[in-house]
Design an enzyme around this catalytic site. Sequence first.
Site, PDB file in Angstrom:
ATOM      1  N   TYR A  65      13.109 -10.072  -3.397  1.00 50.37           N
ATOM      2  CA  TYR A  65      12.683  -9.850  -4.785  1.00 50.37           C
ATOM      3  C   TYR A  65      11.255  -9.313  -4.831  1.00 50.37           C
ATOM      4  O   TYR A  65      10.964  -8.314  -5.503  1.00 50.37           O
ATOM      5  CB  TYR A  65      12.785 -11.182  -5.534  1.00 50.37           C
ATOM      6  CG  TYR A  65      12.352 -11.158  -6.977  1.00 50.37           C
ATOM      7  CD1 TYR A  65      13.183 -10.644  -7.963  1.00 50.37           C
ATOM      8  CD2 TYR A  65      11.117 -11.685  -7.360  1.00 50.37           C
ATOM      9  CE1 TYR A  65      12.785 -10.651  -9.295  1.00 50.37           C
ATOM     10  CE2 TYR A  65      10.717 -11.696  -8.680  1.00 50.37           C
ATOM     11  CZ  TYR A  65      11.564 -11.176  -9.649  1.00 50.37           C
ATOM     12  OH  TYR A  65      11.176 -11.179 -10.952  1.00 50.37           O
ATOM     13  N   LYS A 109      10.111  -5.619  -6.131  1.00 47.90           N
ATOM     14  CA  LYS A 109       9.159  -5.454  -7.236  1.00 47.90           C
ATOM     15  C   LYS A 109       7.967  -4.610  -6.772  1.00 47.90           C
ATOM     16  O   LYS A 109       7.482  -3.747  -7.511  1.00 47.90           O
ATOM     17  CB  LYS A 109       8.681  -6.824  -7.735  1.00 47.90           C
ATOM     18  CG  LYS A 109       9.733  -7.586  -8.542  1.00 47.90           C
ATOM     19  CD  LYS A 109      10.017  -6.881  -9.873  1.00 47.90           C
ATOM     20  CE  LYS A 109      10.959  -7.656 -10.764  1.00 47.90           C
ATOM     21  NZ  LYS A 109      11.336  -6.884 -11.970  1.00 47.90           N
TER      22      LYS A 109
END
Lengths: 315, 315
Positions: free
Chosen positions: A142, A146
């Site tokens: 994640y 990002k």
Amino acid sequence: MTNVVITGGAGFLGARLARDLLAAGSLDVAGGGDRPLSQVTLLDRVPVPPDLAADPRRDALARADVVFHLAAAVSGEAEADFDLGIRANLHATEALLAACRAVGTSPVVVFSSSIAVFGGSPEHPLPAVVEDRTLPNPQTSYGIQKFIGEQLLADYTRKGFLRGRSIRLMTVSVRPGRPNAAASGFMSGIIREPLAGQRAACPVDPDTEVALASPARAIEALRCAATSPDDAWGGRTALTMPGLTVKVGDMVAALEQVAGPAVTSLIDWVPDPVVAGMVSGWAARFRLDRAARLGLAPDADFTSIIRKHLADTRT
Amino acid sequence: MTNVVITGGAGFLGARLARDLLAAGSLDVAGGGDRPLSQVTLLDRVPVPPDLAADPRRDALARADVVFHLAAAVSGEAEADFDLGIRANLHATEALLAACRAVGTSPVVVFSSSIAVFGGSPEHPLPAVVEDRTLPNPQTSYGIQKFIGEQLLADYTRKGFLRGRSIRLMTVSVRPGRPNAAASGFMSGIIREPLAGQRAACPVDPDTEVALASPARAIEALRCAATSPDDAWGGRTALTMPGLTVKVGDMVAALEQVAGPAVTSLIDWVPDPVVAGMVSGWAARFRLDRAARLGLAPDADFTSIIRKHLADTRT
């Protein structure tokens, strides 16, 4: 007139942002002057077709002055299912940026990044205090996805395809609604569930230090990203929003102060080494001059966060 | 037996790496012990089919112990044609990593990143000396795409899909052969062309400071990335290789020392504001403890680089 598009618009933050914008009735896009809202389009779980000409989002994007890109697979999902994370957090972001470029109007694009970009590894431990120039070193898929999104947004901005603003959101607490698959979910669950009369498990030690922000502060940061003039925003690198640093034990003490021991007795301290390992690698202390210059500040204390949550959920 | 795959194998560095490996006859992959080379497969400009099962690279990758991923669109190409850069530097890298994961053998993958990941912007000027933990802030599409490749490689490594090593190569000088579209091309051209009796344009001021490395040092860095044991390599973040810091005027003085004033008189000082602007944003001074620990050092001086170039091109 101002048109707004929100991806992930059916999610908690997206829906709250939409409500706040509609309640305000106008928006000052990147310091260009306050103008009435004419349309807020919420997009969620829209499949990304290879041919953008056939994309139902294209019409909304073609008129958009601001796009808030909040849609994402959360940390736990992206960690459990690598391909889902790549698809939802990398390829969908790429497709959205390409679509924003294709419409040719250079809209303001607010990308919801995350403090999950910061992390420590044995050879590069996280500094005790994270600052604006701290090197991200993401330790989750994640966080990696990002951080890649931030890079793409910066380059699309440099090329003039759009006007990107990456804002690294703090973990939001207290997040209303159902638990999600984020590893940070307990930071809301241990408050929200007991207040609703339900048991909640706390997977980390009470001494664990975390950083968090109320939903109102997160929305404020997103709006700041959309409305700041270019000069005030301060460049193409991502902005880290401020967070309140607090020990998990002190969160529970605040809950007890607000709601009493019968409520906190509903918390089960059930250590989960996987979650505890992830959380211990997250940044918890920050010194963020750039956010301060923009007038962004952390919540005052966790007690006030709980009281705001109670006020929000009673309405 | 050791199998090696080199993408961009028809390029200058790829071909030289292949020749060096074949001349050595063996390779110690990630400290696992020196083993004879059984196969070196060079891949170049292979189209990436959507169905990897039909990929002609799959057979080579399935047997690969080490993959050197050198294929890329260079900085000038990626800047002039954004879509080409995304395709060649981002999507092709993603496809290669996915293919390496799909074979299921967790090969060592050496990714040729670049010091182009470092850059300065008005709000975040480049520090005077770049260190191992300096925050990359790429100011070109090429730099952005290389930095994204580093992030993907780190996450694929963390997940155990492969054993990634990202090495940030310096600008190589003197690069043999034809000029390419890299903005750094003049750093070779102003030496190579005059030595071959041809005129060459220098687009920057003689006082411009640059960092560079000889072809031999670049190959040494790639081999170090492939052969170092995990512990010695020191983690999943990218390693910046050392470079020699030199002023462009001093490069030309060294050329005059080696080859005489008739040769340096072939250099035309023709300022190019676009190239000069890009070059002035590049990192030129480094302090790289991690590379030093691995035994990597910059070239001693530019005179010796010119002499090596002459020796290489005379053979």
